[in-house]
Enzyme design. Structure first.
Site, PDB file in Angstrom:
ATOM      1  N   TYR A  98       0.857  -1.414   0.102  1.00 15.21           N
ATOM      2  CA  TYR A  98       0.193  -0.106  -0.042  1.00 15.21           C
ATOM      3  C   TYR A  98       0.812   1.342   0.010  1.00 15.21           C
ATOM      4  CZ  TYR A  98      -4.226  -2.789   0.899  1.00 15.21           C
ATOM      5  OH  TYR A  98      -5.143  -3.539   0.630  1.00 15.21           O
ATOM      6  N   ARG A 149      -2.173 -17.332   7.845  1.00 16.40           N
ATOM      7  CA  ARG A 149      -2.181 -18.714   7.950  1.00 16.40           C
ATOM      8  C   ARG A 149      -2.049 -19.178   9.337  1.00 16.40           C
ATOM      9  NH1 ARG A 149      -4.801 -22.231   5.275  1.00 16.40           N
ATOM     10  NH2 ARG A 149      -3.056 -23.714   4.980  1.00 16.40           N
ATOM     11  N   ARG A 165      -8.771 -13.921   8.661  1.00 17.92           N
ATOM     12  CA  ARG A 165      -9.858 -14.867   8.163  1.00 17.92           C
ATOM     13  C   ARG A 165     -10.397 -16.020   9.121  1.00 17.92           C
ATOM     14  NH1 ARG A 165      -6.744 -16.684   3.067  1.00 17.92           N
ATOM     15  NH2 ARG A 165      -4.912 -16.472   4.594  1.00 17.92           N
ATOM     16  N   CYS A 167     -14.356 -13.887   1.776  1.00 17.16           N
ATOM     17  CA  CYS A 167     -13.795 -12.797   2.705  1.00 17.16           C
ATOM     18  C   CYS A 167     -13.115 -11.872   1.521  1.00 17.16           C
ATOM     19  CB  CYS A 167     -12.858 -13.133   3.337  1.00 17.16           C
ATOM     20  SG  CYS A 167     -11.651 -14.502   2.679  1.00 17.16           S
ATOM     21  N   CYS A 193     -17.964 -15.446   4.801  1.00 19.13           N
ATOM     22  CA  CYS A 193     -17.236 -16.529   5.016  1.00 19.13           C
ATOM     23  C   CYS A 193     -17.883 -17.747   4.424  1.00 19.13           C
ATOM     24  CB  CYS A 193     -16.996 -16.510   6.427  1.00 19.13           C
ATOM     25  SG  CYS A 193     -15.984 -18.123   6.733  1.00 19.13           S
ATOM     26  N   GLU A 202     -28.067 -40.244   3.783  1.00 22.05           N
ATOM     27  CA  GLU A 202     -26.972 -40.115   2.685  1.00 22.05           C
ATOM     28  C   GLU A 202     -26.901 -41.442   2.038  1.00 22.05           C
ATOM     29  OE1 GLU A 202     -24.142 -40.157   0.395  1.00 22.05           O
ATOM     30  OE2 GLU A 202     -24.466 -38.087   1.378  1.00 22.05           O
ATOM     31  N   LYS A 210      -4.888 -28.699  -0.225  1.00 22.16           N
ATOM     32  CA  LYS A 210      -6.194 -28.617   0.197  1.00 22.16           C
ATOM     33  C   LYS A 210      -6.642 -29.378   1.226  1.00 22.16           C
ATOM     34  CE  LYS A 210      -9.176 -26.818  -2.603  1.00 22.16           C
ATOM     35  NZ  LYS A 210     -10.195 -26.698  -3.782  1.00 22.16           N
TER      36      LYS A 210
END
Length: 659
Positions: A173, A308, A331, A361, A374, A424, A443
């Protein structure tokens, strides 16, 4: 509370202000939190108060840009309607202070060359628009911005904020651009040496301390390493650093301490390396901790670590090992506002995990102009309108499908006092989360989220019927008055293509239903295809990614950070990316593809072909169910294939608003 977590709940000081624990809610800018007169909305007050209730000892507001004359397009300034802002901000502080949370206001000079048309220290190329140059700010304009900044800080103190955070020496920035030699080419008193490039920082804190008092706490963010090879060119490995080095960050930290700053928030990256600044799930958790520890060793003021950090064990270890003094969760505070309290209550397994998707987000905010959401917490951004409640007309609800939408619907129904059962057809819960979370190197957060949902189902004692096919007769037999179809989607397989039966779908591959050889073709350059190609290449396989369009990840919404990192990972792991080609045939030797430009075909040799060309809703028994007289709703991928956030928000919206 577990013994190793206890230090997280000990107090520490920022200047003379005591923070009750080591948890800070990170600053996240969102213009939708302000009304037309730049005052906090009722929703904004509720948004921050929810995190105060959740146990955060320190809360940072999102940035407010003070400028009303030089770069007025950068945001609403509290200076325009100062009395209105003061009234609304005072209310925010009163609410949060009731829970012993201290609130620091983040204020900034501007966005700089991160966006076109804004002032920058020098006319260097704009992020994402290299043909455009930032508008070089004059010395007079610098002074005017500084004057407004200092005036704004006085309003913040009067509004009851416990301190100020100067936005910021990170993410590239405006203020960061003054300090980065890569973006500051000035030859006046604000350019050249590091001392000159830090001059504006010194003028800002000097002005704040003059109007707010020398004891008024001031913090600042510091990107410890830029991870760029050049402007608009990230460095995946951190090599060939053209921005800020760790060594320079240490010198800057020492200067900040000498100027009178009371704490430093550390992270990494700038917009040009966005996946370090706001990391997707592909980035390891705690990726910056060793860098932050280097800064902490050099200064005596508190060093706060962010980026993170959304894992309780990681938070505890980082503080216990002395790498940082406190943890900043941005987050993760959206995913679970009660993150700290659940640790204190020894309920770490109940913390709803952030999945690092960057969709609801920053993705919605920067790329779609929406307020903060979210993907895994449907109440985020709607706290004022989604307070916990019990239904006045409880229903008996059957939910068909145990994916994210189905489980969220069941949990919401249970919270609202309905009687609910989930059916299910497979032998386990998870749905599309099973294949999505199978990317173990990139992931794993999805798999963690899936386990969290299943654990919450168990904690809420929601009846689950596995290996169960639901039918219309069961509605009348069990007297269900509402049925929710959350039956998900299945991979598209173009059976018109010759030999397509020789290919496997990405879903089957990821779920472990088949293996592949050393030479692999992945057909479909969407996010899933790109992720699959990267993971295969990381295992040492020779991979070709084929996409019929001229650019991969262009036919769907993919957050910028994910797209940037995936492209760089594809290059780093030597994936052959073939765009502008469509699949025409699958053979025993590989795949035949046709060029869109000239129609020429060629054979790509491979051991296996993996299809990742999209999903289609699974067939449902909607019309059979409607004829039973029950209320029937279709949610998530059963309605239109999408992502987790669409399924979760569908589920919550429908069930929460039954009354």
């Amino acid at each position: 509370m577990k013994e190793n977590m206890q230090k997280l709940w000990t107090p520490f000081n920022i200047g003379k202000v005591q923070i009750k624990n080591r948890f800070a809610m990170g600053p996240m800018g969102d213009g939708t939190l302000f009304d037309s007169r730049a005052g906090y909305t009722d929703q904004a007050v509720e948004f921050y108060t929810e995190r105060a209730k959740g146990g955060f000892g320190l809360i940072y507001t999102g940035v407010m840009f003070c400028d009303t004359t030089i770069d007025p397009g950068s945001g609403n300034s509290p200076l325009v309607y100062a009395s209105h802002f003061l009234d609304r901000a005072s209310r925010l502080n009163e609410r949060c202070n009731a829970y012993d949370a201290k609130v620091f206001a983040e204020i900034g000079l501007g966005t700089g060359r991160n966006y076109p048309g804004m002032r920058a220290p020098s006319p260097v190329e704009v992020f994402n628009y290299p043909a455009y140059k930032g508008i070089e700010i004059t010395v007079d304009e610098i002074h005017k911005k500084t004057e407004q900044f200092v005036k704004c800080s006085a309003i913040m103190k009067k509004s009851g904020f416990a301190g100020i955070d100067i936005h910021t020496l990170h993410w590239g920035y405006l203020l960061d651009e003054f300090v980065l030699s890569l973006t500051n080419k000035r030859e006046d008193e604000y350019g050249g040496s590091l001392e000159n490039r830090m001059r504006l920082v010194k003028e800002l804190i000097t002005g704040i301390k003059q109007v707010c008092g020398s004891d008024y706490p001031v913090t600042i963010g510091l990107g410890v390493k830029s991870f760029v090879k050049a402007l608009n060119k990230a460095s995946l490995t951190g090599e060939e650093e053209a921005g800020r080095t760790v060594e320079e960050a240490v010198e800057i930290a020492k200067m900040l301490e000498g100027m009178g700053f009371d704490a430093i928030m550390t992270d990494t990256g700038i917009y040009d390396s966005f996946y370090y600044a706001c990391p997707p799930s592909y980035m390891p958790k705690g990726h910056g901790l060793d860098l932050y520890a280097t800064v902490k060793e050099a200064v005596k003021i508190p060093v706060l670590g962010r980026s993170r950090m959304g894992d309780p064990e990681l938070c505890a270890q980082a503080v216990n090992d002395g790498k940082i003094d406190a943890v900043v969760l941005a987050r993760p505070s959206l995913a679970d506002p009660y993150f700290p309290r659940k640790i204190a209550d020894n309920k770490c397994d109940r913390i709803r995990p952030c999945i690092g998707c960057n969709v609801g987000c920053i993705g919605y905010l920067l790329e779609q102009g929406k307020g903060i959401h979210c993907a895994v917490n449907p109440r985020t951004g709607k706290e004022l309108f989604s307070r916990p409640k019990k239904s006045v007309l409880p229903r008996k609800i059957a939910i068909i499908g145990g994916g994210p939408g189905g489980m969220q619907a069941a949990l919401t129904a249970s919270d609202c006092g309905h009687t609910v059962e989930l059916f299910e057809k497979e032998n386990k819960l998870g749905g599309e989360l099973i294949s999505a979370g199978a990317h173990k190197k990139t992931k794993e957060d999805i798999s963690i989220y899936c386990k969290w949902l299943i654990n919450e189902m168990n904690e809420n004692k929601i009846p689950v019927h596995l290996n169960s096919e639901f039918n219309a007769d069961m509605v009348k037999k069990e007297r269900f008055d509402t049925v929710i179809l959350a039956t998900g989607a299945s991979p598209i397989v173009p059976f018109s293509i010759h030999g397509i039966e020789k290919a496997v779908t990405a879903v089957d591959f990821l779920e472990g239903k088949c293996s592949v050889g050393n030479d692999v073709i992945v057909v479909g350059g969407g996010m899933v295809g790109a992720e699959t190609a990267v993971e295969l290449a990381m295992e040492g396989k020779n991979v070709t990614l084929v996409e019929r369009l001229n650019e991969i990840m262009s036919a769907e919404f993919v957050p910028q950070q994910h797209k940037m990192m995936l492209n760089d990972m594809l290059a780093h792991y030597n994936v052959n990316v073939l765009t502008g080609h469509g699949l025409t045939k699958v053979t025993d030797e590989g795949a035949v593809v046709k060029a869109a430009a000239d129609g020429n075909e060629k054979l790509l040799k491979a051991d296996n072909v993996i299809l990742s060309i999209g999903m289609k809703p699974n067939p449902t028994i909607y019309y059979d169910l409607v004829q039973t007289g029950a209320d029937v709703y279709t949610i998530g991928s059963a309605k239109r294939p999408g992502n987790i956030i669409l399924a979760v928000e569908d589920a919550f919206e429908i069930v929460y608003n039954f009354d």
